[in-house]
Design a protein around this motif. Sequence first.
Motif, PDB file in Angstrom:
ATOM      1  N   ASP A   1     -10.087  -8.419  -2.753  1.00 55.26           N
ATOM      2  CA  ASP A   1      -9.371  -7.381  -3.484  1.00 55.26           C
ATOM      3  C   ASP A   1      -7.881  -7.408  -3.191  1.00 55.26           C
ATOM      4  O   ASP A   1      -7.089  -6.782  -3.886  1.00 55.26           O
ATOM      5  CB  ASP A   1      -9.958  -6.022  -3.094  1.00 55.26           C
ATOM      6  N   ILE A   2      -7.468  -8.128  -2.170  1.00 52.75           N
ATOM      7  CA  ILE A   2      -6.090  -8.141  -1.731  1.00 52.75           C
ATOM      8  C   ILE A   2      -5.407  -9.392  -2.261  1.00 52.75           C
ATOM      9  O   ILE A   2      -5.867 -10.506  -2.019  1.00 52.75           O
ATOM     10  CB  ILE A   2      -5.992  -8.136  -0.186  1.00 52.75           C
TER      11      ILE A   2
ATOM     12  N   SER B   1      -2.999  -4.558   4.738  1.00 53.11           N
ATOM     13  CA  SER B   1      -4.264  -5.124   4.281  1.00 53.11           C
ATOM     14  C   SER B   1      -5.182  -4.113   3.588  1.00 53.11           C
ATOM     15  O   SER B   1      -6.395  -4.257   3.620  1.00 53.11           O
ATOM     16  CB  SER B   1      -5.003  -5.750   5.463  1.00 53.11           C
TER      17      SER B   1
ATOM     18  N   THR C   1      -7.224  -2.352   0.628  1.00 52.43           N
ATOM     19  CA  THR C   1      -7.807  -2.719  -0.655  1.00 52.43           C
ATOM     20  C   THR C   1      -7.259  -1.801  -1.742  1.00 52.43           C
ATOM     21  O   THR C   1      -6.638  -0.771  -1.456  1.00 52.43           O
ATOM     22  CB  THR C   1      -9.334  -2.599  -0.630  1.00 52.43           C
ATOM     23  N   THR C   2      -7.527  -2.143  -2.995  1.00 52.21           N
ATOM     24  CA  THR C   2      -7.075  -1.309  -4.106  1.00 52.21           C
ATOM     25  C   THR C   2      -7.691   0.083  -4.038  1.00 52.21           C
ATOM     26  O   THR C   2      -7.024   1.092  -4.302  1.00 52.21           O
ATOM     27  CB  THR C   2      -7.416  -1.984  -5.442  1.00 52.21           C
TER      28      THR C   2
ATOM     29  N   TRP D   1       1.310  -3.805  -1.352  1.00 48.64           N
ATOM     30  CA  TRP D   1       0.540  -3.003  -2.313  1.00 48.64           C
ATOM     31  C   TRP D   1       1.358  -1.897  -2.962  1.00 48.64           C
ATOM     32  O   TRP D   1       0.823  -0.995  -3.593  1.00 48.64           O
ATOM     33  CB  TRP D   1      -0.723  -2.423  -1.677  1.00 48.64           C
TER      34      TRP D   1
END
Length: 426
Positions: A4-5, A226, A228-229, A360
């Motif tokens: 996901d990253i 790190s 995730t979404t 992100w």
Amino acid sequence: MASDIPKYDAPSPRTVLGLRENLPQFMLLVAVNALVGGTLGQERTVLPLLAAQEFHLDQYTGGLTYILAFGLSKAVTNYFAGTLSDRYGRRPVLVAGWLVAVPVPILLIAGPSWSWIVAANVLLGISQGLTWSTAVIMKMDLVGSKQRGLAMGFNEAAGYLGVAGTALATGYLATAYGLRPAPFLLGAAFIALGLGLTVLAVKETHHHAKTEAARHVATQSGAHASLTTGQVFTLTSFKDRSLSAASQAGLVNNLNDGLAWGLFPVLFAGAGLNLGQIGILAAAYPAAWGLAQLVTGAASDRGGRKWFITAGMLVQSVALGIFAYDFGPWLAAAIILGLGTALVYPTLLAAIGDVAHPIWRARSVGVYRLWRDGGFAVGALLSGVLADLYGIPAAVAVVAAITAASGAVVAVRMRNNDHLRDASTS
């Protein structure tokens, strides 16, 4: 999940962050965002009147369906714009946004029924979500952290001056040539120019974010690289005090903007104003909003985000109160509403960038803009129902109270020094 990253290559040693170092590309993106604003501005004066006069939608809720469609589609697209720009780069997403906008003026000009107008606004919302979100992200990439508020001030000023100028121009075009097609031909020209500039001259900025990420230190323990979404969504929406406070304030800000967009032209027309006068009032609000952001964004880099946002929400509440209870000084109220919004709009975006990790950040901006532009849909429904039941003044008064309460939430919940800690890492 690790998949996901997005994967980041090592940044180029030749990539330099900063406004001065990237000024030509930055100013090109400012111009592109002015065109993005213009594609939205083609509707601000004309569409509420088109609903009433040509399609005979008497109830406010029915007339506001296009704002509901626009708000929902833009909100959802904002979320995916951040994820897509992390995965595929910023420039392809910007190009895609312009391509989605191409049919919009055609539908607005030729639509034989209100469903065509609603469909045009679904496409416009998707386009705005892709183009405006990506323009925000690209400017953040270029300038780094120290001038983030300044960058957002320029970005939002360009966009909303584009909205204001086009709202004013379409009012005069509608007066001279009718509600259709002349006002929407201007929007078609903006889309063609924006697409051409993006394809021929805009450069990718993703590598600037990678450069910033290589030396970034997380300002909060939960804001590491790190995530995730799904974790980014939860952190931005609920867990982090500053991010969540910004998200709710963004939603309420666009809730009252949705009311202003959908109901104020109807209010002005009901008072006997002509199209040219309505165009001036419809333009005064985003014009004050746009111009003042050239100052407020940069000022928040020095003075902090929290109290600018709090003050801006309270000023908006006062301006809405003037609209609700005194039908005389509309121009002054529109300018005050714009100034209050200018205190809030670029500062909220900068506040998100202060906390979000560069890896992100685009996704966090997308989540914030999901909530913020969801406010259009909430505002359309709430103000439409209240106006149908109790009249426009009551709808405006309720939204004014909600806006003041949102400012109080920011005052209590948001941290006051995120921008200082973030700037120290650059």
